[in-house]
Design an enzyme around this catalytic site. Structure first.
Site, PDB file in Angstrom:
ATOM      1  N   GLU A   1       3.892  39.990  -7.393  1.00 47.75           N
ATOM      2  CA  GLU A   1       2.525  39.689  -7.812  1.00 47.75           C
ATOM      3  C   GLU A   1       1.753  40.997  -7.954  1.00 47.75           C
ATOM      4  O   GLU A   1       1.713  41.801  -7.017  1.00 47.75           O
ATOM      5  CB  GLU A   1       1.856  38.798  -6.765  1.00 47.75           C
TER       6      GLU A   1
ATOM      7  N   ARG B   1       0.814  -1.212   0.000  1.00 50.69           N
ATOM      8  CA  ARG B   1       0.000   0.000   0.000  1.00 50.69           C
ATOM      9  C   ARG B   1       0.851   1.265   0.000  1.00 50.69           C
ATOM     10  O   ARG B   1       0.567   2.221  -0.738  1.00 50.69           O
ATOM     11  CB  ARG B   1      -0.946  -0.013   1.204  1.00 50.69           C
TER      12      ARG B   1
ATOM     13  N   LYS C   1       3.950  38.921  -2.530  1.00 48.21           N
ATOM     14  CA  LYS C   1       2.515  38.833  -2.782  1.00 48.21           C
ATOM     15  C   LYS C   1       1.806  40.001  -2.115  1.00 48.21           C
ATOM     16  O   LYS C   1       2.448  40.861  -1.487  1.00 48.21           O
ATOM     17  CB  LYS C   1       1.994  37.480  -2.279  1.00 48.21           C
TER      18      LYS C   1
END
Length: 291
Positions: A197, A100, A167
Site C-alpha cells: 500500500e 428469521r 500496509k
C-alpha cells in the site's frame, strides 16, 4: 455455490440457530402441534439480485433433514416485487422457527449482490475489476464474499492467511518500504505475491524498486493516480482503494487501474427485502394428526 461455503457453512448456521432458539420456540410450540406438515412461500418485496438460496435451504435442513425447498430462481437472477422465489415444505414448526435465521442470511447476501451488481455496471467497458475487502460482518465473511461474486464483483484476500498486504503500519514497523518487502519476500513461500500500500509517488517508486508484485494506491486523487499508473507502466498489478464512492467509480475506471477495492460492498449494502408468506397446512398431514 462455492466449495468454501459448502464445507464451512454448517457451524455458522447452527450458531445462528442456537442464538435464536437457545431452548425452544415457545410461541410456535404453544400453538402448533408437532408433526403438522406445511408449506410457505418465499416472496420478493423489492427489485434486486438474489444470492444465498443454498444457505437459505440449509437452515431448514439443519432443523429437519427431510425439509424440502423448491426454488423458481437461481443465485444471480434479478427478482421483482411480488415474485414467487421458492416454496418450503416442512413441519410447520420448522418453517416458523427457521424463518428469521434463513431470511437474515438470504436478505443480507442478496442485498450485497444487488449493490455489487449496481457498482460493477459503472465499470462496464473498462478493464477495471471491482474487489471487496475484509470489512465484513464477523462470522459472515464467507457468505458476504460469495454474495459479492454473485453480483459480479471479485474477492480480494479472504483472510490474513490468504495473501501478503503490507500496509502503513507494517511498513513503519519494518523501517520502510524496501525493508518490509524484503522481509516479506524472505518469509513468504515463492508462490505468494506481495502487495504494498502506497500513499504517494515516492512510496510507489520505492515499492517498485523493491520488487512489489501489486501496488495499492491508497486515497490518491485522480491526477496523482494517473501519474502513478504511468510510473507503474505494467511492472506491477495496480489497485486503488480509499474513498471509493459510487460517484467516483466511473472516473476511477477510466484511469486504467487494474482493480478497485471497495469496503462498502460488504459494510454498507442494505438488505434486499424478502418475505415468507402464505403458510398453508397440508391437508393430509392435518388428517393424520387428527386421527
Amino acid at each position: 455455490m462455492n466449495e468454501l461455503i459448502k464445507l464451512n457453512m454448517d457451524p455458522h448456521l447452527l450458531q445462528a440457530l442456537q442464538e435464536d432458539i437457545p431452548c425452544e420456540d415457545i410461541t410456535t410450540n404453544a400453538v402448533i402441534a408437532a408433526g403438522i406438515k406445511a408449506q410457505v412461500e418465499l416472496v420478493a418485496k423489492e427489485t434486486g439480485i438474489i444470492a444465498g438460496l443454498d444457505v437459505y435451504r440449509r437452515v431448514f435442513e439443519l432443523l429437519e433433514p427431510s425439509a424440502r425447498v423448491e426454488t423458481f430462481v437461481s443465485d444471480g437472477d434479478a427478482v421483482t416485487p411480488g415474485e414467487l422465489l421458492a416454496i418450503v415444505f416442512a413441519d410447520a414448526r420448522t418453517l416458523l422457527s427457521g424463518e428469521r435465521t434463513a431470511l437474515n442470511y438470504l436478505q443480507r447476501m442478496s442485498g450485497i449482490a444487488t449493490h455489487t451488481r449496481k457498482l460493477v455496471s459503472y465499470l462496464a467497458g473498462t478493464k477495471t475489476r471491482l474487489l471487496d475487502t475484509r470489512k465484513t460482518t464477523p462470522t459472515m465473511r464467507i457468505f458476504e464474499k460469495y454474495a459479492v461474486t454473485v453480483g459480479g464483483g471479485s474477492n480480494h484476500r479472504t483472510n490474513l492467511s490468504d495473501g501478503i498486504l503490507l500496509k502503513d503500519n507494517h511498513i513503519n514497523a519494518a523501517g520502510g518500504v524496501k525493508e518490509a518487502v524484503a522481509a516479506a519476500r524472505t518469509a513468504a513461500s515463492f508462490v505468494r505475491k506481495i502487495e504494498v500500500e502506497v500513499e504517494n509517488l515516492e512510496m510507489l517508486r520505492e515499492a517498485l524498486e523493491a520488487g512489489a508484485d501489486i501496488i495499492m494506491l491508497d486515497n490518491m486523487d485522480a491526477d496523482t493516480m494517473k501519474a502513478a499508473i504511468k510510473i507503474i507502466d505494467g511492472r506491477a498489478i495496480s489497485e486503488c482503494s480509499g474513498n471509493v464512492t459510487e460517484d467516483r467509480l466511473k472516473e476511477l475506471g477510466q484511469i486504467g487501474v487494474d482493480f478497485i477495492s471497495c469496503g462498502a460492498l460488504t459494510h454498507s449494502s442494505p438488505i434486499l427485502d424478502l418475505s415468507m408468506k402464505n403458510l398453508k397446512i397440508l391437508s393430509d398431514s392435518l388428517m393424520k394428526n387428527r386421527n
